[in-house]
Design a protein around this motif. Structure first.
Motif, short mmCIF file in Angstrom:
data_model
loop_
_atom_site.label_atom_id
_atom_site.label_comp_id
_atom_site.label_asym_id
_atom_site.label_seq_id
_atom_site.Cartn_x
_atom_site.Cartn_y
_atom_site.Cartn_z
N VAL A 167 0.76 -1.27 -0.03
CA VAL A 167 0.10 -0.02 -0.13
C VAL A 167 0.86 1.19 -0.18
O VAL A 167 1.74 1.32 0.87
CB VAL A 167 -0.87 0.07 1.09
CG1 VAL A 167 -1.47 1.32 1.59
CG2 VAL A 167 -2.11 -1.05 0.99
N LEU A 183 -2.11 4.52 -10.30
CA LEU A 183 -2.64 3.47 -10.47
C LEU A 183 -2.50 2.99 -11.97
O LEU A 183 -2.37 1.50 -12.20
CB LEU A 183 -4.22 3.57 -10.29
CG LEU A 183 -4.63 3.68 -8.80
CD1 LEU A 183 -6.07 4.12 -8.68
CD2 LEU A 183 -4.24 2.39 -7.67
N HIS A 190 -1.57 -2.88 -4.02
CA HIS A 190 -2.93 -3.34 -3.25
C HIS A 190 -3.92 -2.07 -2.91
O HIS A 190 -5.21 -2.44 -3.26
CB HIS A 190 -2.39 -4.22 -1.97
CG HIS A 190 -3.44 -4.64 -1.13
ND1 HIS A 190 -4.08 -5.87 -1.75
CD2 HIS A 190 -4.24 -4.54 -0.04
CE1 HIS A 190 -5.07 -6.00 -0.82
NE2 HIS A 190 -5.28 -5.10 0.16
N GLY A 191 -3.33 -1.12 -2.68
CA GLY A 191 -4.34 -0.08 -2.48
C GLY A 191 -3.46 1.33 -1.99
O GLY A 191 -2.23 1.35 -2.16
N LEU A 207 -10.60 4.33 -6.64
CA LEU A 207 -10.16 3.05 -6.11
C LEU A 207 -10.99 1.87 -5.95
O LEU A 207 -10.72 0.89 -6.36
CB LEU A 207 -9.66 3.46 -4.77
CG LEU A 207 -8.50 4.47 -4.49
CD1 LEU A 207 -8.33 4.96 -3.10
CD2 LEU A 207 -7.32 3.61 -5.00
N GLN A 210 -11.20 0.37 -9.69
CA GLN A 210 -9.73 -0.45 -9.76
C GLN A 210 -9.67 -1.29 -8.82
O GLN A 210 -8.50 -2.17 -8.84
CB GLN A 210 -8.60 0.83 -9.55
CG GLN A 210 -8.39 1.98 -10.35
CD GLN A 210 -8.02 1.58 -11.99
OE1 GLN A 210 -7.18 0.74 -11.90
NE2 GLN A 210 -8.39 2.35 -12.62
N LYS A 212 -9.04 -1.56 -5.52
CA LYS A 212 -8.04 -1.29 -4.80
C LYS A 212 -8.43 -1.02 -3.18
O LYS A 212 -9.62 -0.70 -3.03
CB LYS A 212 -7.00 -0.06 -5.18
CG LYS A 212 -6.49 -0.15 -6.54
CD LYS A 212 -5.58 -1.27 -6.75
CE LYS A 212 -4.72 -1.39 -8.21
NZ LYS A 212 -3.97 -2.42 -8.25
N CYS A 213 -7.58 -1.53 -2.43
CA CYS A 213 -7.95 -1.35 -0.82
C CYS A 213 -7.87 0.40 -0.61
O CYS A 213 -6.97 0.77 -1.18
CB CYS A 213 -6.88 -2.06 -0.10
SG CYS A 213 -7.08 -1.79 1.68
#
Length: 250
Positions: A167, A183, A190-191, A207, A210, A212-213
């Motif tokens: 992250v 991104l 992961h995020g 997010l 995508q 993502k976290c």
């Protein structure tokens, strides 16, 4: 993986920022144990290197909080740090990453922030990454996440272990345009971990699209905590995890 569907407030994971740091010295066993006295989901902590290259838990380079305003964490070997930082209290002395993982990885989720900044040579950045990832080892359930404000460090970490969730921590000045570009160029992430002041529906939506976290720091006031909950973030990081839990679960 967090991010695949929109989370309700009840799905938000509450992480104790450096443990229960308002009740005990941050990043110590006492702070972590006090945090686990609440129904927290995870602990966030910080990783530095001692002079003799031992991964230890300490937030920044400076030792002013123990009265050494002109000294740094990397000025001392680990055994010297043990003698300097609350040597009379095993529960509030400096802790190694190895001991932390052994004590807490089975008790809750963990967010390990690797503190790689410009004052330190890249060789030590990379050593810190390797030590951390080697100590984490197998992480099939992804209950351990590694983060950093240093993007090259995360690129190096991904090359070293592509399976580990990584992250990127955003600074306050970074924007949704920065997130969109990032991104596109670093899809392996992961995020993102975002400052609460920068979080809004637009960046959350990006997010989510995508997959993502979404983690948010550091949510302490009622308005900050409720903002994160209403936006449905995945991870809420707080110095007051007990308050965040009450607001989440009410």
């Amino acid at each position: 993986m967090p991010g695949k569907t929109r989370h309700s407030p009840k799905n938000c994971l509450v992480f104790a920022h450096r443990g229960a740091n308002t009740e005990a010295m941050e990043n110590t066993r006492n702070a972590f144990d006090k945090a686990l006295g609440y129904a927290i989901d995870g602990i966030e902590t910080d990783i530095q290197l001692s002079r003799d290259e031992i991964a230890v838990l300490w937030h920044d380079r400076f030792l002013d909080r123990i009265g050494l305003s002109d000294k740094h964490i990397d000025d001392f070997d680990y055994h010297q740090l043990k003698a300097l930082i609350n040597p009379e209290s095993e529960s509030e002395g400096i802790m190694t990453l190895q001991d932390f993982l052994a004590a807490y990885r089975k008790r809750c989720r963990l967010l390990l922030e690797i503190k790689n900044r410009d004052w330190e040579p890249v060789s030590r950045h990379e050593l810190k990454i390797r030590q951390t990832l080697d100590l984490v080892g197998q992480n099939f359930d992804q209950r351990i996440i590694v983060s950093s404000f240093n993007l090259p460090s995360l690129v190096y970490a991904h090359q070293y272990n592509p399976a580990l969730p990584l992250v990127y921590n955003f600074e306050t000045a970074q924007t949704i345009a920065d997130a969109r570009k990032l991104l596109n160029t670093h899809a392996f992430l992961h995020g993102l971990c975002l400052p609460i002041a920068s979080v809004d529906q637009a960046i959350v939506g990006l997010l989510r699209e995508q997959q993502k976290c979404i983690a948010v720091y550091t949510c302490n006031s009622d308005s900050e905590i409720n903002k994160s909950l209403q936006l449905g973030v995945d991870i809420l990081i707080s110095d007051l995890p007990h308050k965040a839990l009450i607001l989440r679960d009410q």
